[in-house]
Each structure stands twice: as C-alpha cells, then as structure tokens.
Design a protein around this motif. Structure first.
Motif, PDB file in Angstrom:
ATOM      1  N   SER A 309       0.880  -1.031  -0.116  1.00 20.27           N
ATOM      2  CA  SER A 309       0.085   0.127  -0.035  1.00 20.27           C
ATOM      3  C   SER A 309       0.794   1.180  -0.069  1.00 20.27           C
ATOM      4  O   SER A 309       0.585   2.268  -0.688  1.00 20.27           O
ATOM      5  CB  SER A 309      -0.800  -0.090   1.191  1.00 20.27           C
ATOM      6  N   ALA A 310       1.835   1.545   0.738  1.00 17.12           N
ATOM      7  CA  ALA A 310       2.629   2.430   0.846  1.00 17.12           C
ATOM      8  C   ALA A 310       3.346   2.879  -0.337  1.00 17.12           C
ATOM      9  O   ALA A 310       3.594   4.115  -0.732  1.00 17.12           O
ATOM     10  CB  ALA A 310       3.705   2.237   1.944  1.00 17.12           C
ATOM     11  N   GLY A 311       4.005   1.626  -0.986  1.00 17.33           N
ATOM     12  CA  GLY A 311       4.541   1.934  -2.424  1.00 17.33           C
ATOM     13  C   GLY A 311       3.377   2.425  -3.442  1.00 17.33           C
ATOM     14  O   GLY A 311       3.910   3.535  -3.923  1.00 17.33           O
ATOM     15  N   ARG A 312       2.488   2.166  -3.508  1.00 12.60           N
ATOM     16  CA  ARG A 312       1.378   2.666  -4.526  1.00 12.60           C
ATOM     17  C   ARG A 312       1.024   3.868  -3.828  1.00 12.60           C
ATOM     18  O   ARG A 312       0.735   4.799  -4.872  1.00 12.60           O
ATOM     19  CB  ARG A 312       0.251   1.646  -4.535  1.00 12.60           C
ATOM     20  N   HIS A 313       0.947   4.432  -2.541  1.00  9.92           N
ATOM     21  CA  HIS A 313       0.437   5.734  -2.341  1.00  9.92           C
ATOM     22  C   HIS A 313       1.392   6.565  -2.505  1.00  9.92           C
ATOM     23  O   HIS A 313       1.306   7.931  -3.131  1.00  9.92           O
ATOM     24  CB  HIS A 313       0.257   5.799  -0.981  1.00  9.92           C
ATOM     25  N   LEU A 314       2.760   6.406  -2.405  1.00  9.85           N
ATOM     26  CA  LEU A 314       3.914   7.331  -2.802  1.00  9.85           C
ATOM     27  C   LEU A 314       3.784   7.617  -4.370  1.00  9.85           C
ATOM     28  O   LEU A 314       4.300   8.524  -4.833  1.00  9.85           O
ATOM     29  CB  LEU A 314       5.104   6.588  -2.213  1.00  9.85           C
ATOM     30  N   TYR A 315       3.402   6.331  -5.096  1.00  9.30           N
ATOM     31  CA  TYR A 315       3.576   6.496  -6.382  1.00  9.30           C
ATOM     32  C   TYR A 315       2.517   7.462  -6.898  1.00  9.30           C
ATOM     33  O   TYR A 315       2.776   8.445  -7.639  1.00  9.30           O
ATOM     34  CB  TYR A 315       3.163   5.017  -7.171  1.00  9.30           C
ATOM     35  N   THR A 316       1.310   7.308  -6.396  1.00  6.85           N
ATOM     36  CA  THR A 316       0.150   8.367  -6.682  1.00  6.85           C
ATOM     37  C   THR A 316       0.682   9.842  -6.062  1.00  6.85           C
ATOM     38  O   THR A 316       0.361  10.689  -7.042  1.00  6.85           O
ATOM     39  CB  THR A 316      -1.120   7.999  -5.743  1.00  6.85           C
ATOM     40  N   LEU A 317       1.214   9.989  -4.893  1.00  6.24           N
ATOM     41  CA  LEU A 317       1.922  11.126  -4.571  1.00  6.24           C
ATOM     42  C   LEU A 317       2.681  11.957  -5.820  1.00  6.24           C
ATOM     43  O   LEU A 317       2.652  13.223  -5.824  1.00  6.24           O
ATOM     44  CB  LEU A 317       2.404  11.237  -3.385  1.00  6.24           C
ATOM     45  N   SER A 318       3.442  10.929  -6.095  1.00 14.54           N
ATOM     46  CA  SER A 318       4.544  11.501  -7.365  1.00 14.54           C
ATOM     47  C   SER A 318       3.922  11.867  -8.355  1.00 14.54           C
ATOM     48  O   SER A 318       4.132  12.971  -9.085  1.00 14.54           O
ATOM     49  CB  SER A 318       5.542  10.463  -7.418  1.00 14.54           C
ATOM     50  N   MET A 319       2.783  11.219  -8.969  1.00 15.23           N
ATOM     51  CA  MET A 319       2.019  11.619 -10.102  1.00 15.23           C
ATOM     52  C   MET A 319       1.371  12.757  -9.995  1.00 15.23           C
ATOM     53  O   MET A 319       1.255  13.674 -11.004  1.00 15.23           O
ATOM     54  CB  MET A 319       1.221  10.427 -10.485  1.00 15.23           C
ATOM     55  N   GLU A 320       0.876  13.194  -8.699  1.00 11.98           N
ATOM     56  CA  GLU A 320       0.076  14.444  -8.351  1.00 11.98           C
ATOM     57  C   GLU A 320       0.924  15.400  -8.183  1.00 11.98           C
ATOM     58  O   GLU A 320       0.484  16.819  -8.119  1.00 11.98           O
ATOM     59  CB  GLU A 320      -0.756  14.063  -7.257  1.00 11.98           C
ATOM     60  N   SER A 321       2.355  15.529  -7.879  1.00 10.33           N
ATOM     61  CA  SER A 321       3.277  16.349  -7.585  1.00 10.33           C
ATOM     62  C   SER A 321       4.138  17.024  -8.695  1.00 10.33           C
ATOM     63  O   SER A 321       4.485  16.019  -9.764  1.00 10.33           O
ATOM     64  CB  SER A 321       4.059  15.919  -6.508  1.00 10.33           C
ATOM     65  N   GLU A 322       4.450  18.259  -8.871  1.00 14.91           N
ATOM     66  CA  GLU A 322       5.222  18.797  -9.989  1.00 14.91           C
ATOM     67  C   GLU A 322       6.707  18.834  -9.344  1.00 14.91           C
ATOM     68  O   GLU A 322       7.464  19.420 -10.085  1.00 14.91           O
ATOM     69  CB  GLU A 322       4.761  19.999 -10.355  1.00 14.91           C
ATOM     70  N   ALA A 323       6.964  18.644  -8.173  1.00 13.78           N
ATOM     71  CA  ALA A 323       8.208  18.697  -7.341  1.00 13.78           C
ATOM     72  C   ALA A 323       9.254  17.945  -8.288  1.00 13.78           C
ATOM     73  O   ALA A 323       8.881  16.727  -8.290  1.00 13.78           O
ATOM     74  CB  ALA A 323       8.214  18.471  -5.979  1.00 13.78           C
ATOM     75  N   PRO A 328      11.746  10.397  -9.141  1.00 10.41           N
ATOM     76  CA  PRO A 328      12.103   8.835  -8.962  1.00 10.41           C
ATOM     77  C   PRO A 328      10.819   7.980  -8.761  1.00 10.41           C
ATOM     78  O   PRO A 328      11.319   6.799  -8.938  1.00 10.41           O
ATOM     79  CB  PRO A 328      13.036   9.142  -8.151  1.00 10.41           C
ATOM     80  N   PHE A 329       9.940   8.419  -8.092  1.00 13.67           N
ATOM     81  CA  PHE A 329       9.007   7.677  -7.384  1.00 13.67           C
ATOM     82  C   PHE A 329       7.703   7.246  -8.379  1.00 13.67           C
ATOM     83  O   PHE A 329       6.776   6.838  -8.034  1.00 13.67           O
ATOM     84  CB  PHE A 329       8.468   8.333  -6.189  1.00 13.67           C
ATOM     85  N   ARG A 330       7.870   7.915  -9.661  1.00 12.62           N
ATOM     86  CA  ARG A 330       6.956   7.774 -10.783  1.00 12.62           C
ATOM     87  C   ARG A 330       7.248   6.430 -11.650  1.00 12.62           C
ATOM     88  O   ARG A 330       6.663   5.985 -12.494  1.00 12.62           O
ATOM     89  CB  ARG A 330       6.809   8.923 -11.731  1.00 12.62           C
ATOM     90  N   HIS A 331       8.422   5.924 -11.300  1.00 12.70           N
ATOM     91  CA  HIS A 331       8.971   4.736 -12.032  1.00 12.70           C
ATOM     92  C   HIS A 331       8.309   3.378 -11.913  1.00 12.70           C
ATOM     93  O   HIS A 331       8.002   2.982 -10.621  1.00 12.70           O
ATOM     94  CB  HIS A 331      10.433   4.424 -11.731  1.00 12.70           C
ATOM     95  N   ILE A 332       7.935   3.019 -13.008  1.00 13.43           N
ATOM     96  CA  ILE A 332       7.071   1.505 -13.011  1.00 13.43           C
ATOM     97  C   ILE A 332       8.335   0.592 -13.327  1.00 13.43           C
ATOM     98  O   ILE A 332       8.791   0.686 -14.679  1.00 13.43           O
ATOM     99  CB  ILE A 332       5.945   1.402 -13.864  1.00 13.43           C
ATOM    100  N   SER A 333       8.440  -0.474 -12.788  1.00  9.55           N
ATOM    101  CA  SER A 333       9.576  -1.383 -13.278  1.00  9.55           C
ATOM    102  C   SER A 333       8.979  -2.436 -14.302  1.00  9.55           C
ATOM    103  O   SER A 333       7.891  -2.372 -14.448  1.00  9.55           O
ATOM    104  CB  SER A 333       9.898  -2.249 -11.865  1.00  9.55           C
ATOM    105  N   LYS A 334       9.742  -3.085 -14.714  1.00  6.70           N
ATOM    106  CA  LYS A 334       9.662  -4.122 -15.909  1.00  6.70           C
ATOM    107  C   LYS A 334       8.622  -5.158 -15.221  1.00  6.70           C
ATOM    108  O   LYS A 334       7.765  -5.861 -16.255  1.00  6.70           O
ATOM    109  CB  LYS A 334      10.876  -4.811 -16.397  1.00  6.70           C
ATOM    110  N   THR A 335       8.477  -5.419 -14.141  1.00  4.78           N
ATOM    111  CA  THR A 335       7.615  -6.478 -13.510  1.00  4.78           C
ATOM    112  C   THR A 335       6.126  -5.817 -13.211  1.00  4.78           C
ATOM    113  O   THR A 335       5.281  -6.485 -12.609  1.00  4.78           O
ATOM    114  CB  THR A 335       8.151  -6.961 -12.138  1.00  4.78           C
ATOM    115  N   GLY A 336       6.034  -4.154 -13.685  1.00  3.79           N
ATOM    116  CA  GLY A 336       4.750  -3.675 -13.415  1.00  3.79           C
ATOM    117  C   GLY A 336       4.455  -3.459 -12.077  1.00  3.79           C
ATOM    118  O   GLY A 336       3.248  -3.155 -11.582  1.00  3.79           O
ATOM    119  N   VAL A 337       5.486  -2.827 -11.144  1.00  5.00           N
ATOM    120  CA  VAL A 337       5.256  -2.544  -9.843  1.00  5.00           C
ATOM    121  C   VAL A 337       6.008  -0.950  -9.657  1.00  5.00           C
ATOM    122  O   VAL A 337       7.047  -0.615 -10.280  1.00  5.00           O
ATOM    123  CB  VAL A 337       5.591  -3.238  -8.630  1.00  5.00           C
TER     124      VAL A 337
END
Length: 463
Positions: A309-323, A328-337
C-alpha cells in the motif's frame, strides 16, 4: 500478457478475485483478534458483539462508498486519489501524506512485533537483525511482481483463517459434547448470557471498546488498493466488497461467541490470547506455540500489505506532484510495480530497529500504532466527503456499484467516524495520540489548505 491487463502507466493487472478477497481479510484480521480479543471482552463482556456488529456495518458502508467510486474509475491505484479528485489538491495532499506516514509507522510497529514473536522460539537472536531480514524478504516480494505479493498474502491470510475455523470447530465440539473444565464449568452457549449485563464495567468501558474494535477493522480498505492491479476490476470489485465484510463479521463474531461459550466471559484472562486459553482447555499443550506462529504470520501479513500500500500511495503522490524530487517515485519497473515508491517506503521502515532500541518499547509500539490509526479516521472521513462530491460530478455512474440508501447512510457514516474520534478520549491510552492527530490536522492540514486554497478540485462540476 493481453493488452487489457496492462494499465496505461505500466502497472499490470495480475491479481485475481481470490487474491483480492484474502488481501482484504488478511489486512483486517490480525493481532487485534488473536491477542486483543481477551482485553475487548474483559472491558464490556458479551455486549462486545454489538460493538463488532455496529463497526462492521459502518465499515461496510464506507467500503460501498469507496467501491462506488472505484467502479466508476477502476484505474485509480488508491482510494485516497478520489479525495484529491473531488475535494481538491489541499485535502488530497493532506490525506495522501497522512495515510502514507500512517502506513510507515504501522509497518514499523509490525516489525517490532515480528521480532518479539520470533524471539519466542529464539530468545538470543538480535531484534534488529530479525527485523532487517523480514523487511528485506517482504520488500523483495513486493518488488518482484504484484502477483507474487498476492500469492504471499493469500497464504498468510489462509493461515489466520484456518486458525479461526479450527477454534470455531473445536469450540463447537466442546459445546455439543458437554465439555467441562477442571473447575466443573460446562461449555455452553448459555455462558454468554449467564449473569448478562449490558455495561458490566460501566458505559465508559463500553464506549472505550469502540475505538479498540475500530482499530481491529482498520485495513479493510486495502481491497481498494488492489483494484488497480486486478483483472476484470468491475467484475471483482462488487464481490470483494460485499463478501469480505460478511466473512470478517462471521470470523470475528463467530470466534467471540465460541470463546465466551467455552470460557465464561468473567473468567477470561485479558492479558492472554483467548485462542490459547481455548486450545489449552481442549488439551493442546502446544497452544501457545501454535498461536505464536499464527500471530507471527499475522504481523508479517500486515507488514506485507503495508509495503504494498505504501509503495502505491507514494507513486500516486509523485504523479500528482510537480516537484522534481518526486520524479524518481514515478518509475514503474519491468515487473509492473512502482519500484521507486516501494524502495523509499521500505528504506524508511528500516528506522524500526532504532525504535526497538528505545526504552519502554511497549509504550512506543502502542503509541505509533495509535497515531497511525487516529490519522486513518481522518482519511476515512475525507473519503466519505469525496464520495458525496463524486455524486454531484459528471463522473457519477447511475448504473454502477451504488452505495445503498445513500441519502441516509452517507451522513450517518460520517457522523459515526466523528463519534469514534470523540470516543478516543474515553480511553486513557488513546488520549495523547488523539491530541497528536488534532495537532497534525491543524498544522499540516492548515498548511496544505493555505497553499492550495485557490486551486479547485479537478472534476467537480455540478450536473
């Protein structure tokens, strides 16, 4: 892999209905039942069943509200995203960071618990080393693929469910065979109602039981975090939401009824797991070791879900932030996470060994979990307010997975969460964390409101 099983952002829809069901059940059933049930029963006796039923109803309603929004937008990775979408950036940022930090603290507490459980068998093992090993293993599980996480959580949850079913089965056998303990007390459903009092320790203890049970149910929303990586989300979602709450109520209330039938509720030792007490009465001398294993898997399950859950929440935060620092937290790996979000979350969880070195760690453990749960109450309340705005937006899907009797149940659920927060002040151990949550709300909530007050919500347009 078929194209319709890959999201636009690269995450993969590899979780099945059985994964989603078990993740939700596993995220909710944990130490609150296996260890805390004795304390809950001691506080208010058989009326604890009423507390569980009431909390179960309102959690079900909250999940129906979240489920309605997810059904309309199944591509969202977390239910917190709807707070930003329908209430605005300020409330969204406050809720997202609050929820993410809550997960980090909760994970640290679970790590502390894990080390304690492992030391039951290996008392000389280093606490910090145990925590590091578990964190590395479960962090790796989450990095490999969502499906691997789903499988791990499926089996973690299965162990807990087997333990509860075993308790119910053994208890029923003891009841129907007229089992008597060493003092001559016979196992019977009548023990539940013998010398029944609605408030045996006063109404204050009854009220104080509500936040305790609330914390036991906390985590049910994990089902919403899996939907973004679930095959056929609109098919799975209604089943996952509806069936999960029924099963949890059966497991919790069923276990409570059996426990109080075997052990008269006035004789239950609040300091010991009631599961251990029942299995010992049934003639299982290794009951303590068995329950310790179950509780260990419960803590590992909670940690596993917190990382996910924490990983996906930080991903969402990064997508909503312009900072720039969030890129780096917008990265999706080859395994889709979302590997960036998972790695930072896990890195912060390594602070747990430091927490373990603090004197009086028991109070520290209770404090971090209480603070985490208090913040969740605020986030749950915001999610309900977001749902009300969703109903007014162009996104509203009249043929979707609708919240039942919305005009009555929605305001009732919001008021109930407010009452739960007030009830925290009836429990001495929850007062300081509750005050801390209020301070956090005033300072961080006020800061986000001031910064984003002129930025409207993205989609709220009156129909």
């Amino acid at each position: 892999m078929a194209m319709n099983t890959i999201n636009k952002d690269g995450t993969k829809r590899t979780l099945h209905n059985r994964h989603v069901q078990m993740i939700a059940i596993g995220g909710t059933i944990g130490t609150g039942l296996f260890l805390g049930a004795g304390n809950s029963i001691a506080k208010t006796g058989p009326s604890i069943i009423i507390v569980y039923a009431v909390l179960g109803l309102f959690f079900f309603l909250m999940m129906r509200a979240i489920g309605e929004m997810l059904y309309a937008s199944p591509e969202e990775h977390t239910f917190v995203a709807f707070i930003t979408k329908y209430l605005g950036i300020g409330p969204g940022v406050f809720a997202a960071w609050s929820y993410w930090l809550g997960l980090i603290f909760l994970a640290m507490a679970e790590l502390t618990a894990i080390s304690t459980y492992v030391q039951y068998w290996f008392p000389t093992w280093n606490t910090s080393l145990i925590q590091i090993i578990f964190l590395i293993i479960l962090g790796a599980v989450n990095l490999i693929a969502a499906k691997i996480f789903g499988e791990a959580e499926f089996w973690f949850a299965m162990i807990k469910i087997i333990a509860i079913i075993a308790l119910i089965a053994v208890g029923l056998m003891m009841i129907f065979t007229g089992f008597k303990d060493t003092s001559g007390v016979q196992a019977s459903f009548g023990n539940i109602f013998h010398k029944f009092q609605m408030f045996p320790n006063g109404i204050t203890s009854f009220i104080a039981a509500f936040p305790m049970v609330f914390f036991a149910f906390q985590g049910i929303e994990f089902v919403s975090i899996t939907i973004g990586e679930t095959e056929n989300p609109r098919k799975v979602l209604p089943k996952a939401v509806n069936q999960t709450i029924y099963r949890i109520l059966i497991f919790y209330i069923g276990a409570m009824l059996i426990i109080m039938s075997i052990n008269p509720w006035r004789e239950i030792n609040p300091a010991q797991s009631p599961f251990v007490q029942v299995f010992k009465l049934a003639g299982l001398p290794a009951a303590a070791a068995v329950i310790n294993f179950v509780v260990l898997t419960s803590a590992a399950s909670a940690l596993n879900s917190a990382i996910f859950s924490a990983g996906r929440h930080l991903y969402t935060l990064s997508m909503e932030s312009e900072a720039a620092m969030m890129k780096p937290f917008r990265h999706i790996s080859k395994t889709g996470v979302p590997s960036g979000g998972i790695l930072l979350s896990v890195a912060l969880m390594f602070i747990s060994p430091i927490i373990s070195a603090i004197p009086q760690i028991t109070s520290a453990f209770e404090f971090v979990t209480s603070v985490s749960s208090d913040l969740y109450i605020l986030v749950y309340g915001l999610a309900m307010l977001a749902h009300r705005q969703y109903k007014k937006s162009q996104d509203f899907m009249s043929t979707g997975f609708l919240m039942p009797a919305y005009k009555i149940t929605s305001p009732a659920t919001i008021v109930f969460f407010a009452v739960i927060f007030i009830s925290l002040f009836f429990n001495p151990g929850s007062i300081v964390p509750a005050i801390g949550a209020i301070i956090w709300c005033i300072i961080f909530g006020g800061a986000t409101w001031l910064r984003y007050r002129k930025t409207p919500a993205a989609v709220v347009k009156e129909k």
